[in-house]
Design a protein around this motif. Structure first.
Motif, PDB file in Angstrom:
ATOM      1  N   ILE A  22      65.251 102.058  37.764  1.00 33.07           N
ATOM      2  CA  ILE A  22      66.267 101.742  38.771  1.00 33.07           C
ATOM      3  C   ILE A  22      67.020 100.484  38.351  1.00 33.07           C
ATOM      4  O   ILE A  22      66.423  99.507  37.915  1.00 33.07           O
ATOM      5  N   GLY A  23      68.341 100.530  38.480  1.00 34.46           N
ATOM      6  CA  GLY A  23      69.174  99.394  38.088  1.00 34.46           C
ATOM      7  C   GLY A  23      69.659  99.456  36.662  1.00 34.46           C
ATOM      8  O   GLY A  23      70.416  98.579  36.224  1.00 34.46           O
ATOM      9  N   GLU A  24      69.244 100.483  35.912  1.00 38.96           N
ATOM     10  CA  GLU A  24      69.673 100.640  34.527  1.00 38.96           C
ATOM     11  C   GLU A  24      70.641 101.821  34.402  1.00 38.96           C
ATOM     12  O   GLU A  24      70.722 102.683  35.275  1.00 38.96           O
ATOM     13  N   ARG A  25      71.344 101.872  33.295  1.00 40.76           N
ATOM     14  CA  ARG A  25      72.282 102.967  33.073  1.00 40.76           C
ATOM     15  C   ARG A  25      71.564 104.279  32.818  1.00 40.76           C
ATOM     16  O   ARG A  25      72.135 105.365  33.001  1.00 40.76           O
ATOM     17  N   THR A  26      70.298 104.183  32.366  1.00 40.67           N
ATOM     18  CA  THR A  26      69.535 105.394  32.042  1.00 40.67           C
ATOM     19  C   THR A  26      68.492 105.706  33.106  1.00 40.67           C
ATOM     20  O   THR A  26      67.402 106.184  32.799  1.00 40.67           O
ATOM     21  N   SER A  27      68.799 105.422  34.364  1.00 41.80           N
ATOM     22  CA  SER A  27      67.880 105.758  35.448  1.00 41.80           C
ATOM     23  C   SER A  27      67.544 107.253  35.386  1.00 41.80           C
ATOM     24  O   SER A  27      68.383 108.077  35.006  1.00 41.80           O
ATOM     25  N   ARG A  28      66.309 107.560  35.764  1.00 40.56           N
ATOM     26  CA  ARG A  28      65.846 108.957  35.639  1.00 40.56           C
ATOM     27  C   ARG A  28      65.132 109.377  36.915  1.00 40.56           C
ATOM     28  O   ARG A  28      64.289 108.644  37.433  1.00 40.56           O
ATOM     29  N   LEU A  29      65.481 110.545  37.426  1.00 40.17           N
ATOM     30  CA  LEU A  29      64.811 111.122  38.591  1.00 40.17           C
ATOM     31  C   LEU A  29      64.241 112.473  38.190  1.00 40.17           C
ATOM     32  O   LEU A  29      64.967 113.339  37.686  1.00 40.17           O
ATOM     33  N   VAL A  30      62.942 112.645  38.418  1.00 41.25           N
ATOM     34  CA  VAL A  30      62.284 113.927  38.190  1.00 41.25           C
ATOM     35  C   VAL A  30      61.703 114.380  39.522  1.00 41.25           C
ATOM     36  O   VAL A  30      60.898 113.670  40.131  1.00 41.25           O
ATOM     37  N   HIS A  31      62.123 115.553  39.983  1.00 40.30           N
ATOM     38  CA  HIS A  31      61.693 116.083  41.283  1.00 40.30           C
ATOM     39  C   HIS A  31      61.042 117.447  41.061  1.00 40.30           C
ATOM     40  O   HIS A  31      61.616 118.317  40.402  1.00 40.30           O
ATOM     41  N   THR A  32      59.845 117.613  41.613  1.00 39.00           N
ATOM     42  CA  THR A  32      59.125 118.875  41.469  1.00 39.00           C
ATOM     43  C   THR A  32      58.909 119.508  42.837  1.00 39.00           C
ATOM     44  O   THR A  32      58.157 118.972  43.668  1.00 39.00           O
ATOM     45  N   PRO A  33      59.551 120.650  43.118  1.00 35.02           N
ATOM     46  CA  PRO A  33      59.352 121.349  44.397  1.00 35.02           C
ATOM     47  C   PRO A  33      58.085 122.206  44.355  1.00 35.02           C
ATOM     48  O   PRO A  33      58.126 123.401  44.051  1.00 35.02           O
ATOM     49  N   LEU A  34      56.967 121.596  44.640  1.00 34.36           N
ATOM     50  CA  LEU A  34      55.667 122.240  44.432  1.00 34.36           C
ATOM     51  C   LEU A  34      55.475 123.471  45.304  1.00 34.36           C
ATOM     52  O   LEU A  34      54.842 124.445  44.887  1.00 34.36           O
ATOM     53  N   ALA A  35      55.987 123.429  46.533  1.00 31.57           N
ATOM     54  CA  ALA A  35      55.737 124.527  47.469  1.00 31.57           C
ATOM     55  C   ALA A  35      56.362 125.834  47.009  1.00 31.57           C
ATOM     56  O   ALA A  35      55.828 126.913  47.268  1.00 31.57           O
ATOM     57  N   THR A  36      57.493 125.747  46.322  1.00 33.40           N
ATOM     58  CA  THR A  36      58.191 126.957  45.897  1.00 33.40           C
ATOM     59  C   THR A  36      57.774 127.421  44.514  1.00 33.40           C
ATOM     60  O   THR A  36      58.072 128.555  44.121  1.00 33.40           O
ATOM     61  N   GLY A  37      57.105 126.538  43.778  1.00 32.89           N
ATOM     62  CA  GLY A  37      56.733 126.890  42.421  1.00 32.89           C
ATOM     63  C   GLY A  37      57.891 126.859  41.450  1.00 32.89           C
ATOM     64  O   GLY A  37      57.765 127.296  40.298  1.00 32.89           O
ATOM     65  N   SER A  38      59.022 126.333  41.886  1.00 34.14           N
ATOM     66  CA  SER A  38      60.193 126.241  41.016  1.00 34.14           C
ATOM     67  C   SER A  38      59.978 125.149  39.976  1.00 34.14           C
ATOM     68  O   SER A  38      59.193 124.222  40.184  1.00 34.14           O
ATOM     69  N   PRO A  39      60.681 125.221  38.868  1.00 38.36           N
ATOM     70  CA  PRO A  39      60.523 124.181  37.844  1.00 38.36           C
ATOM     71  C   PRO A  39      61.054 122.842  38.321  1.00 38.36           C
ATOM     72  O   PRO A  39      61.883 122.761  39.233  1.00 38.36           O
ATOM     73  N   ALA A  40      60.561 121.793  37.690  1.00 40.75           N
ATOM     74  CA  ALA A  40      61.012 120.443  38.031  1.00 40.75           C
ATOM     75  C   ALA A  40      62.489 120.294  37.698  1.00 40.75           C
ATOM     76  O   ALA A  40      63.008 120.913  36.772  1.00 40.75           O
ATOM     77  N   ARG A  41      63.156 119.467  38.495  1.00 41.88           N
ATOM     78  CA  ARG A  41      64.564 119.151  38.255  1.00 41.88           C
ATOM     79  C   ARG A  41      64.654 117.705  37.770  1.00 41.88           C
ATOM     80  O   ARG A  41      64.054 116.811  38.357  1.00 41.88           O
TER      81      ARG A  41
END
Length: 418
Positions: free
Chosen positions: A54-73
Motif C-alpha cells: 500500500i502506498g507504492e506504485r506496484t500495490s497488489r490485491l489478491v482476492h479469492t472467492p472461496l465460496a464459489t470455487g472461482s479462481p483468485a483475482r
C-alpha cells in the motif's frame, strides 16, 4: 471492564439462527491488509484476500472467492492508502455479492497486536477504546498504528456497523504476577508499563481448546503446552484453559529462537554492542529483530531450506537447527515444571504443523517425562488436528493447525450477538 465473551471451541462457531451472520476479519499492517469473510452459521470461509505494498506504485490485491470455487483475482495498480485499500476490498467482496453494505454483515473483527493490561477480552470499538489503543503505541510502535489505521478506515466506511478489537495479548493477561513481572525496580517498571505481555494469543487460545477437543475433554480439565512455531515463534503453558506462562514478553523479541529474531539474550549484549561495536539503539534493535535468529545463524529463515542444507552437510545450517531445537526443548521442560502435570504438547503454525524433524528433535530424549513422538505418525502430513504420539504415550503429542481468523470471527460474533 468489558463483558466476558464465550471463546471459539474447535472449528465450530456461534450458532446463527437469525439476523446477519457474516463477519469480516481485518488484519491491517503498515503497508498491507489481510482479510477473510466468514459465515458464522458454520464457520465457512466465503472469501479471503491480501492487499500489499500500500502506498507504492506496484500495490497488489489478491482476492479469492472461496465460496464459489472461482479462481483468485489479482490486480496490480497503485493503492494510495488504507482507505483506498479497504475500498478496493469492498469492491471485490461486492463483486461476489458480499459488499460492506451487505445486510448479512454482522460485524467487522480487527486484529490488534497490543492491548496492554487494560484489554483482557474482545471489545466493541468506540472513541475511548481507540484512545487507549493509541496510548499503547509505545509498546507496539510497528503494529498498533497500522491496526488503528485499519480500524478508523473501516469505521468511516461503515460507521453504523459494530466493530470489535481482538487483542493478541488478551489471552495472556491471566498470567500470575510471578510470571508477568520482570525483576527490575518496581517503580520504574510501573511508570513505563514494563512487564511481560505475550503475543500470538488468539492462536494459543484456539489451539489449546482444539487440543482438549482432540483428547475428548473439556478445556478446563487439560494442561497443554502450546508451541506456535512460525517465522515468529512462542510457547505457552495453559492450565485448564487459562494461560499461566508464555515465552514472549514486553515485545515479541523475548523467548524462542525465531526466523529473524534472537529470542532470549543476556541484556548486557546490548550494552556490549554499544560500547565495543559502536552500535546505537536503533542498530541493536534491527540486529536483534531482523538479522538474528535462524537468518543470523545461517543466512536462511526457511526451515525447509535449512533442512535441505543439513542433508547436504552444511555445518552452519546444522548449528542453526540445533540452537533452535535446544531453546525449544528448554522451554518445554520449563513449562512442564510450571504446570506440574502435562496432558498434551501441541505444535502449530507453519513450522510446527509442517516440519516433522523439528517436532521429533524438540521432544527427543524426553521419554522420562512421558513425551514420545511416533516416527510414522509424525511423518504423515495431514490437514486436520492429529496425534503423533504412540498409543502408550503418557502425554499426548499433537499437531493442531491454528486458525486465528476463525478465533477472531467467533469472539467478534459472540460479542455483537450478546
Amino acid at each position: 471492564m468489558h463483558p466476558t465473551v464465550p471463546a471459539a471451541e474447535g472449528t465450530r462457531s456461534v450458532t446463527a439462527t437469525d439476523g446477519p451472520h457474516h463477519v469480516l476479519v481485518l488484519n491491517s499492517g503498515s503497508s498491507s491488509v489481510k482479510y477473510q469473510l466468514l459465515d458464522m452459521r458454520g464457520g465457512a470461509r466465503l472469501a479471503s484476500g491480501l492487499v500489499e505494498r500500500i502506498g507504492e506504485r506496484t500495490s497488489r490485491l489478491v482476492h479469492t472467492p472461496l465460496a464459489t470455487g472461482s479462481p483468485a483475482r489479482e490486480r496490480v495498480a497503485p493503492i494510495a492508502d488504507h482507505a483506498a485499500a479497504l475500498t478496493a476490498v469492498a469492491g471485490e467482496l461486492a463483486a461476489d455479492g458480499w459488499g460492506l453494505d451487505s445486510p448479512e454483515l454482522a460485524a467487522i473483527g480487527h486484529r490488534v497486536v497490543h492491548g496492554g493490561q487494560h484489554f483482557t477480552e474482545p471489545t466493541v470499538i468506540d472513541e475511548a477504546v481507540l484512545a487507549e489503543i493509541e496510548r499503547l503505541i509505545p509498546l507496539a510502535p510497528l503494529h498498533n498504528p497500522a491496526n488503528l489505521t485499519g480500524i478508523r478506515t473501516a469505521r468511516e466506511l461503515r460507521p453504523d456497523l459494530p466493530q470489535v478489537a481482538v487483542f493478541d495479548t488478551a489471552f495472556h493477561t491471566t498470567m500470575p504476577e510471578a510470571a508477568a513481572r520482570y525483576a527490575i525496580d518496581a517503580a520504574t517498571a510501573d511508570a513505563h508499563r514494563i512487564r511481560r505481555y505475550g503475543f500470538h494469543g488468539t492462536s494459543h487460545a484456539y489451539v489449546s481448546r482444539r487440543t482438549a477437543e482432540l483428547l475428548g475433554k473439556d478445556p478446563s480439565e487439560v494442561n497443554v503446552i502450546v508451541l506456535h512455531l512460525g517465522n515468529g515463534a512462542s510457547a505457552s503453558a495453559v492450565r485448564g484453559g487459562v494461560c499461566v506462562e508464555t515465552s514472549m514478553g514486553l515485545t515479541p523479541l523475548e523467548g524462542l529462537v525465531m526466523g529473524t529474531r534472537s529470542g532470549d539474550v543476556d541484556p548486557a549484549v546490548v550494552f556490549h554492542l554499544k560500547r565495543v561495536a559502536g552500535l546505537d539503539t536503533d542498530e541493536v534493535d534491527a540486529l536483534l529483530n531482523k538479522r538474528s535468529g535462524l537468518v543470523g545463524l545461517c543466512g536462511d529463515n526457511d526451515m525447509r531450506e535449512i533442512r535441505r542444507r543439513i542433508d547436504g552437510g552444511d555445518a552452519a545450517a546444522r548449528l542453526a537447527f540445533d540452537v533452535y531445537v535446544h531453546r525449544l526443548k528448554k522451554y518445554v521442560g520449563a513449562y512442564y515444571a510450571v504446570l506440574g502435570r502435562v496432558d498434551a504438547v501441541a505444535f502449530t503454525a507453519g513450522v510446527g504443523e509442517n516440519a516433522a524433524p523439528v517436532r521429533a528433535a524438540a521432544l527427543d530424549g524426553l521419554a522420562g517425562l512421558g513425551l514420545v513422538v511416533d516416527e510414522e505418525l509424525n511423518a504423515v502430513r495431514g490437514g486436520g488436528p492429529r496425534l503423533i504420539s504412540p498409543a502408550h504415550g503418557r502425554v499426548a503429542v499433537a499437531v493442531v493447525p491454528t486458525d486465528e481468523e476463525l478465533e477472531i470471527a467467533t469472539q467478534t460474533y459472540a460479542l455483537v450477538r450478546g
